[in-house]
Design an enzyme around this catalytic site. Structure first.
Site, mmCIF file in Angstrom:
data_model
loop_
_atom_site.group_PDB
_atom_site.id
_atom_site.type_symbol
_atom_site.label_atom_id
_atom_site.label_comp_id
_atom_site.label_asym_id
_atom_site.label_seq_id
_atom_site.Cartn_x
_atom_site.Cartn_y
_atom_site.Cartn_z
ATOM 1 N N GLY A 54 0.824 -1.201 0.000
ATOM 2 C CA GLY A 54 0.000 0.000 0.000
ATOM 3 C C GLY A 54 0.854 1.245 0.000
ATOM 4 O O GLY A 54 0.805 2.063 -0.889
ATOM 5 N N CYS A 55 1.666 1.436 1.055
ATOM 6 C CA CYS A 55 2.524 2.601 1.145
ATOM 7 C C CYS A 55 3.679 2.466 0.173
ATOM 8 O O CYS A 55 4.264 1.413 0.040
ATOM 9 C CB CYS A 55 3.044 2.743 2.567
ATOM 10 N N GLY A 56 4.039 3.566 -0.467
ATOM 11 C CA GLY A 56 5.100 3.473 -1.453
ATOM 12 C C GLY A 56 6.423 4.037 -1.013
ATOM 13 O O GLY A 56 7.373 4.038 -1.774
ATOM 14 N N CYS A 88 7.792 3.482 2.356
ATOM 15 C CA CYS A 88 8.256 2.892 3.607
ATOM 16 C C CYS A 88 9.770 2.705 3.552
ATOM 17 O O CYS A 88 10.309 2.198 2.579
ATOM 18 C CB CYS A 88 7.595 1.541 3.840
#
Length: 291
Positions: free
Chosen positions: A130-132, A134
């Protein structure tokens, strides 16, 4: 029944190909509870296989990504490009998959000069679906591609976007089976689909597609990208690394995605549906009317 854990090697032939579902989906027994039924009923459902994939360059681990174990060679190429590890496909000499501790290892063989440069500036990032961003240490490290979008000569008809959206549903083999994965597609300027890649991670699906495109020498000016996921800034950055001028997303963009699309002189179409799509920037590249 397969355990879904054997990796599927990439196919780079032009045109659509069927995903090997027996390798990327797992049948599980379920019980369905219907509010209007007196008793649960036994059923089964296909689940998308998700497993850790450790990308390794020159025997040095770089990142662990949660991914669908298909098209991993494409993934190695696309990820390496969009992460800025390589600038072109010919800087990768090959990629191989091997079993790892609880997952898979994706061994990427870089050209000697590129490997030295990579190891000199290596950073670790954690797995993501989801997070790009991290794993970055400060705001200055926020990813930004060189502005390399294709030239302004690219023009896409509204009817081509409609055609690509219509055909994409039939091309999502794993998506139809599991309802749990994202897809990224490359369409010619007339809207006909050339390649589709799927993955539990939206970033991974796009990386796999870009990897397939650079391996076959696809001209970024010869078509446009379509993604089924939310259009965040990292998706725009990945598209810019490839050089795409037009990005079409089924879901809405974020504010930073629009900002980056403008920075890269990219056309961003989103909230793309059968009856309409919304142009957020780069209107001049989309011509005609849908339907």
């Amino acid at each position: 029944m397969t355990d879904g854990r054997r990796p599927v090697q990439a196919t780079s032939e032009t045109g659509l190909r069927e995903t090997a579902l027996q390798e990327t989906a797992l049948q599980v027994a379920t019980r369905v509870v219907a509010y209007a039924a007196p008793e649960p009923r036994d059923d089964h459902r296909a689940l998308a296989v998700e497993m850790p994939v450790n990308l390794v360059y020159g025997s040095v681990p770089y990142a662990v990504m949660m991914a669908t174990p298909a098209d991993l060679e494409d993934f190695a190429y696309g990820f390496s490009l969009t992460e800025g590890i390589v600038a072109a496909a010919d800087e990768i000499r090959g990629a191989a998959v091997e079993p790892g501790d609880g997952g898979l290892r994706l061994l990427v063989d870089l050209a000697p000069g590129r490997l030295r440069e990579h190891l000199a500036r290596k950073r670790a990032i954690s797995g993501r679906t989801g997070c790009g961003v991290c794993g970055i240490e400060d705001l200055a490290a926020l990813p930004r591609a060189e502005t390399r979008a294709a030239s302004g000569r690219v023009r896409v008809g509204a009817e081509a976007i409609t055609r690509a959206l219509s055909d994409l549903g039939d091309s999502q083999v794993l998506g139809r089976e599991t309802r749990a994965v994202h897809a990224a597609a490359w369409a010619r300027l007339d809207g006909s689909l050339v390649a589709v890649r799927e993955d539990v991670g939206r970033h991974n699906a796009l990386d796999k597609l870009i990897g397939a495109l650079i391996r076959t020498g696809t001209d970024p000016a010869a078509g446009f990208l379509v993604i089924t996921s939310r259009c965040s800034f990292e998706m725009v950055e990945k598209a810019a690394h490839f050089g795409a001028s037009v990005l079409v997303a089924i879901s809405a963009p974020t504010s930073l995605a629009i900002e980056r699309a403008r920075l890269h002189d990219m056309t961003l179409c989103a909230i793309a549906r059968a009856d309409s799509f919304t142009l957020f920037c780069g209107d001049e590249r989309v011509v005609g009317r849908a339907g």
